[in-house]
Scaffold this active site. Structure first.
Site, PDB file in Angstrom:
ATOM      1  N   ASP A   1     -31.453 -41.817 -12.816  1.00 18.01           N
ATOM      2  CA  ASP A   1     -30.158 -42.406 -13.128  1.00 18.01           C
ATOM      3  C   ASP A   1     -29.578 -43.225 -11.964  1.00 18.01           C
ATOM      4  O   ASP A   1     -29.562 -42.765 -10.819  1.00 18.01           O
ATOM      5  CB  ASP A   1     -29.167 -41.311 -13.539  1.00 18.01           C
ATOM      6  CG  ASP A   1     -29.570 -40.696 -14.874  1.00 18.01           C
ATOM      7  OD1 ASP A   1     -30.049 -41.444 -15.749  1.00 18.01           O
ATOM      8  OD2 ASP A   1     -29.433 -39.469 -15.030  1.00 18.01           O
TER       9      ASP A   1
ATOM     10  N   HIS B   1     -36.831 -43.802 -15.982  1.00 14.48           N
ATOM     11  CA  HIS B   1     -35.899 -44.102 -14.888  1.00 14.48           C
ATOM     12  C   HIS B   1     -35.376 -42.816 -14.267  1.00 14.48           C
ATOM     13  O   HIS B   1     -35.480 -41.732 -14.847  1.00 14.48           O
ATOM     14  CB  HIS B   1     -34.699 -44.914 -15.406  1.00 14.48           C
ATOM     15  CG  HIS B   1     -33.823 -44.165 -16.370  1.00 14.48           C
ATOM     16  ND1 HIS B   1     -34.199 -43.834 -17.645  1.00 14.48           N
ATOM     17  CD2 HIS B   1     -32.567 -43.660 -16.215  1.00 14.48           C
ATOM     18  CE1 HIS B   1     -33.236 -43.174 -18.249  1.00 14.48           C
ATOM     19  NE2 HIS B   1     -32.232 -43.045 -17.407  1.00 14.48           N
TER      20      HIS B   1
ATOM     21  N   HIS C   1     -36.853 -39.617 -16.331  1.00 13.71           N
ATOM     22  CA  HIS C   1     -36.775 -39.231 -17.732  1.00 13.71           C
ATOM     23  C   HIS C   1     -36.793 -40.467 -18.619  1.00 13.71           C
ATOM     24  O   HIS C   1     -36.547 -41.593 -18.154  1.00 13.71           O
ATOM     25  CB  HIS C   1     -35.538 -38.371 -18.012  1.00 13.71           C
ATOM     26  CG  HIS C   1     -34.242 -39.006 -17.615  1.00 13.71           C
ATOM     27  ND1 HIS C   1     -33.843 -39.136 -16.299  1.00 13.71           N
ATOM     28  CD2 HIS C   1     -33.250 -39.554 -18.355  1.00 13.71           C
ATOM     29  CE1 HIS C   1     -32.673 -39.731 -16.255  1.00 13.71           C
ATOM     30  NE2 HIS C   1     -32.282 -40.003 -17.495  1.00 13.71           N
TER      31      HIS C   1
ATOM     32  N   ARG D   1     -22.560 -36.748 -20.683  1.00  8.21           N
ATOM     33  CA  ARG D   1     -23.314 -36.519 -19.434  1.00  8.21           C
ATOM     34  C   ARG D   1     -22.378 -36.515 -18.246  1.00  8.21           C
ATOM     35  O   ARG D   1     -21.566 -37.440 -18.111  1.00  8.21           O
ATOM     36  CB  ARG D   1     -24.358 -37.632 -19.271  1.00  8.21           C
ATOM     37  CG  ARG D   1     -25.327 -37.365 -18.133  1.00  8.21           C
ATOM     38  CD  ARG D   1     -26.300 -38.501 -17.969  1.00  8.21           C
ATOM     39  NE  ARG D   1     -25.865 -39.421 -16.932  1.00  8.21           N
ATOM     40  CZ  ARG D   1     -26.405 -40.602 -16.678  1.00  8.21           C
ATOM     41  NH1 ARG D   1     -27.418 -41.047 -17.406  1.00  8.21           N
ATOM     42  NH2 ARG D   1     -25.942 -41.364 -15.708  1.00  8.21           N
TER      43      ARG D   1
HETATM   44  C1  SIN Z   1     -29.974 -40.749 -20.033  1.00  8.61           C
HETATM   45  O1  SIN Z   1     -29.092 -40.130 -19.421  1.00  8.61           O
HETATM   46  O2  SIN Z   1     -30.728 -41.516 -19.477  1.00  8.61           O
HETATM   47  C2  SIN Z   1     -30.116 -40.477 -21.524  1.00  8.61           C
HETATM   48  C3  SIN Z   1     -30.952 -39.276 -21.741  1.00  8.61           C
HETATM   49  C4  SIN Z   1     -30.969 -38.855 -23.186  1.00  8.61           C
HETATM   50  O3  SIN Z   1     -30.200 -39.407 -23.994  1.00  8.61           O
HETATM   51  O4  SIN Z   1     -31.728 -37.942 -23.506  1.00  8.61           O
END
Ligand code: SIN
Length: 289
Positions: free
Chosen positions: A114, A112, A261, A276
């Site tokens: 974000d 995805h 990612h 994050r």
């Molecule tokens: C995410 O922000 O999608 C999670 C990424 C992660 O935990 O590495």
């Protein structure tokens, strides 16, 4: 599939940062900077250049406080508030990324970009992992310019001008109930071009993802499903990817406009924990800037 991305050759040597590319296609580890200290403008310009060239940057041994991480994020734009996820007390812009022996899921376990269901999806995200499992918990990143460039001219022509629906409803409803988060009445849903033009580089990137994108506007259901299935399989070709092995205090800063990612949850029952910050973006467009 040949994957070397000619556009990733640095435009000029870096004067303030060390930039070590992870693969020929995506990702660079940056050293020679302490993100907890005030960042001079000249260093910031080099981070921005490295970000445009490499799509995702990795910094090790930073150990930023919530305040330092949000201050760093603000150097790149206004901060985004996640529509569903829990956040650090007193820091609503700092999303908690956590999984342990009590978890029934982990964040980001599908390809995805974000919150692509937002009308103006985030431009970038900066994740700091503070606690790592003994092994596992890596994150994969994939280059959506390379995924677009590798399509045939006929497929590029077919996708030209198409829009897709990105829906948050099936992703977020009930997702954080076990953490005490109540659902909103409605989660975001938006239409975006299937191929977007990056507002900084002017390059075209595939902009559909298997977490949020539910259908292509104006195509019969079966045709939309088949095309999305093909694109979702195509865009995760290993030749477009890098894989990051976290250590405590490392940070990844990725560009949601041209990269996707996938976080790997292969470490249960061990714990992985981080914060994050997400930077607001603009409405995706296709075409000349
Ligand atoms: C995410 O922000 O999608 C999670 C990424 C992660 O935990 O590495």
């Amino acid at each position: 599939m040949a994957s070397q991305d000619a556009a990733r050759q640095p435009a000029a040597p870096y004067r303030h940062l060390r930039v070590d590319q992870l693969t020929p296609t995506i990702g660079a580890e940056i050293s020679g900077i302490d993100l907890g200290e005030p960042i001079p403008d000249a260093h910031l310009r080099e981070i921005e250049r490295a970000f445009a060239e490499n799509l995702v940057l990795f910094f090790r041994d930073q150990h930023l406080s919530p305040r330092q991480q949000t201050d760093f994020g603000r150097r790149f734009g206004d901060l985004h508030h996640h529509p569903a996820a829990p956040f650090v007390e007193g820091h609503p812009e700092l999303m908690i990324i956590a999984a342990d022996e009590n978890s029934s899921r982990a964040n980001g376990e599908a390809w995805h970009s974000d919150v692509s269901c937002d009308a103006e999806p985030p431009m970038g995200s900066i994740l700091q992992i503070l606690e790592c499992p003994p092994t596992g918990g890596d994150t994969l990143f994939a280059n959506m310019y390379s995924a677009y460039d590798a399509l045939s001219d006929r497929m590029k022509a077919h996708l030209d001008g198409l829009e897709a629906v990105h829906d948050g409803e099936h992703v977020y409803r009930g997702l954080y109930a076990d953490l005490g988060v109540s659902d909103r009445p409605l989660y975001p849903r938006a239409h975006h071009p299937v191929v977007r033009t990056h507002p900084v580089t002017g390059r075209k990137a595939l902009f559909v993802n298997s977490a949020f994108t539910t259908r292509i506007v104006g195509l019969p259901g079966a045709e939309s499903d088949a095309l999305l299935r093909y694109l979702f399989a195509h865009l995760i070709h290993p030749a477009f990817q890098c894989r990051f092995r976290w250590t405590p205090g490392s940070l990844a800063f990725w560009d949601n406009r041209c990269a996707q990612h996938h976080a790997i949850w292969d470490y249960w029952p061990a714990r992985r924990y981080g914060h994050r910050v997400t930077i607001k973006g603009c409405k995706p467009i296709q075409g000349d800037l």
